[in-house]
Design a protein around this motif. Structure first.
Motif, short mmCIF file in Angstrom:
data_model
loop_
_atom_site.label_atom_id
_atom_site.label_comp_id
_atom_site.label_asym_id
_atom_site.label_seq_id
_atom_site.Cartn_x
_atom_site.Cartn_y
_atom_site.Cartn_z
N UNK A 133 34.18 29.17 31.59
CA UNK A 133 33.75 30.45 31.64
C UNK A 133 34.83 31.54 31.11
N UNK A 134 34.14 32.57 30.64
CA UNK A 134 35.12 33.56 29.84
C UNK A 134 34.86 34.92 30.86
N UNK A 135 35.87 35.54 30.89
CA UNK A 135 35.85 36.89 31.87
C UNK A 135 37.03 38.09 31.04
N UNK A 136 36.91 39.04 31.67
CA UNK A 136 37.59 39.91 31.23
C UNK A 136 39.13 39.73 31.13
N UNK A 137 39.63 38.85 32.16
CA UNK A 137 41.02 38.55 32.24
C UNK A 137 41.35 37.28 31.32
N UNK A 138 40.33 36.71 30.96
CA UNK A 138 40.65 35.47 29.97
C UNK A 138 39.39 34.21 30.25
N UNK A 139 39.73 33.17 29.70
CA UNK A 139 39.09 31.90 30.00
C UNK A 139 39.67 31.24 31.01
N UNK A 140 38.46 30.44 31.92
CA UNK A 140 38.98 29.59 32.75
C UNK A 140 38.08 28.53 33.01
N UNK A 141 38.45 27.58 33.69
CA UNK A 141 37.51 26.31 34.03
C UNK A 141 37.41 26.10 35.58
N UNK A 142 36.06 26.06 35.91
CA UNK A 142 35.75 26.24 37.22
C UNK A 142 35.10 24.82 37.60
N UNK A 143 35.72 24.14 38.58
CA UNK A 143 35.21 22.86 38.94
C UNK A 143 34.24 23.16 40.15
N UNK A 144 33.12 22.87 39.90
CA UNK A 144 32.02 23.40 40.77
C UNK A 144 30.76 22.72 40.65
N UNK A 145 29.55 23.08 41.26
CA UNK A 145 28.33 22.37 41.32
C UNK A 145 27.23 23.46 40.92
N UNK A 146 26.28 23.05 40.23
CA UNK A 146 25.11 23.89 39.71
C UNK A 146 24.36 24.46 41.03
N UNK A 147 24.13 25.40 40.99
CA UNK A 147 23.55 26.25 42.21
C UNK A 147 24.50 26.84 43.05
N UNK A 148 25.57 26.77 43.07
CA UNK A 148 26.56 27.42 43.79
C UNK A 148 27.33 28.60 42.95
N UNK A 149 27.56 29.51 43.44
CA UNK A 149 28.03 30.80 42.91
C UNK A 149 29.51 31.16 43.07
N UNK A 150 30.34 30.57 44.38
CA UNK A 150 31.41 30.79 44.51
C UNK A 150 32.47 29.89 43.84
N UNK A 151 33.81 30.15 44.15
CA UNK A 151 34.70 29.23 43.34
C UNK A 151 35.59 28.58 44.42
N UNK A 152 35.89 27.38 44.42
CA UNK A 152 36.60 26.60 45.44
C UNK A 152 37.84 26.13 44.65
N UNK A 153 37.54 25.71 43.52
CA UNK A 153 39.00 25.04 42.78
C UNK A 153 38.59 25.42 41.39
N UNK A 154 39.60 26.15 40.59
CA UNK A 154 39.58 26.24 39.29
C UNK A 154 40.96 26.52 38.58
N UNK A 155 40.98 26.36 37.38
CA UNK A 155 42.15 26.60 36.31
C UNK A 155 42.13 27.47 35.47
N UNK A 156 42.94 28.65 35.38
CA UNK A 156 42.98 29.61 34.01
C UNK A 156 44.26 29.12 33.36
N UNK A 157 44.00 28.47 32.11
CA UNK A 157 45.32 28.20 31.54
C UNK A 157 45.90 29.30 30.92
N UNK A 158 47.02 29.33 31.43
CA UNK A 158 48.14 30.33 30.57
C UNK A 158 48.16 31.53 31.82
N UNK A 159 47.37 31.31 33.01
CA UNK A 159 47.63 32.29 34.24
C UNK A 159 48.11 31.81 35.46
#
Length: 336
Positions: A133-159
């Protein structure tokens, strides 16, 4: 870069998909991975009566609308795409146990996050995806499931990297159902964010570890949550225990399972062996465990659906899906 690390004998398992959403949102993820989203919603229909999902959807949507939830539009679009009840309710339902820890990386730069998510629902292991995903703060990787809009586990490289654990149900009356109803009534009256929606906002908006830590500690929540956060420097790791309007911060090395560490609150634990799981995670952090060599019972159990390692300094992310019978996917290793 995608590097396979799957042990011999598991190569026949499916790979975890990597979905590049760019500036898109998680409604786009549900559309492009509709089959997975429908399968997961089907698990909900197999687990709960249809009338309960329909009623829960109406109540959940009304609550999200009253609080002007920033992700309601996405949930509405996912519900329309799938054409079945349950999407709104399941997006704000949390009934899991987790074991998560963070400390300095013994071999590489920065700090590392180790994370296991346990949930009795089948399908979560084999249908997990990683969304770029891309956002104003930078790119990030969301470990998720299709149909779910929240975030439980993720990594923003460099952040930073972060995960959300569920705390125990607070004991007020001594009766589990009554205590659960009290919590639901309080959530219904709240206009604050659910924890998984706050964590998504953190990845979308926070430019660094310090900003993420401040957002997690200070943003009002509709119910308690545990967050584990790791940054790009060896000392940047913390467990943040959140009540609705108060935070208790435990600096690195830090680990949490599903019992309170700071506040003196009695609770009914999520999952089993919450104390031994946390102790085992602290031991794994102390010896610099990696490449899932720390994934042993009781951290690994029959309800484990997801295991993750993440390092924000190096951009390395490892993900592994599980079902009750054991591994359900190949190990995925992403390196920046």
């Amino acid at each position: 870069m995608n590097l396979s690390t799957t042990p011999p004998g598991l190569q026949s398992l499916p790979e975890i998909p990597i979905i590049d959403l760019g500036q898109g949102d998680l409604a786009d993820l549900a559309r492009c991975e509709r089959q997975r989203a429908a399968a997961l919603l089907g698990v909900g229909h197999a687990s709960y009566p249809g009338w309960a999902l329909t009623y829960g959807d109406k109540r959940s949507r009304r609550w999200l609308e009253k609080q002007a939830n920033p992700y309601l539009r996405e949930i509405d679009e996912i519900a329309a795409e799938l054409g079945a009840s349950g999407t709104h309710l399941l997006n704000i339902s949390y009934e899991w146990a987790c074991t998560t820890g963070a400390d300095r990386d013994h071999l590489r730069d920065g700090s590392r996050l180790l994370r296991v998510l346990d949930w009795p629902l089948p399908g979560l292991g084999r249908h997990v995806v990683v969304a770029r995903q891309q956002s104003a703060a930078g790119p990030w990787l969301n470990v998720t499931w299709p149909g779910f809009v929240g975030t439980l586990t993720a990594l923003a490289p460099g952040r930073f990297a972060a995960a959300f654990n569920q705390p125990p149900l607070r004991r007020r009356t001594g009766l589990m159902l009554a205590d659960w109803l009290v919590d639901r009534i309080n959530v219904g009256r709240s206009r604050s964010l659910p924890p998984s929606h706050l964590l998504r906002q953190v990845f979308e908006q926070a430019p660094d570890f310090a900003s993420a830590k401040k957002m997690i500690a200070e943003t009002p929540l509709c119910l308690p949550a545990f967050f584990v956060l790791s940054g790009t420097k060896p000392h940047e790791s913390a467990v943040i225990e959140r009540l609705e309007n108060r935070a208790f911060i435990h600096e690195a090395p830090a680990a949490v399972s599903n019992h309170f560490l700071g506040p003196r609150i009695k609770g009914m634990p999520r999952g089993s062996e919450t104390g031994p799981r946390r102790r085992m995670m602290l031991e794994a952090l102390a010896r610099g465990a990696r490449d899932f060599d720390w994934l042993q019972p009781p951290i690994l159990n029959s309800e484990t659906r997801l295991a993750v390692e993440a390092n924000a300094a190096t951009g390395e992310l490892l993900v592994w899906g599980f079902e009750p019978g054991g591994p359900a996917t190949r190990q995925l290793r992403l390196a920046a």
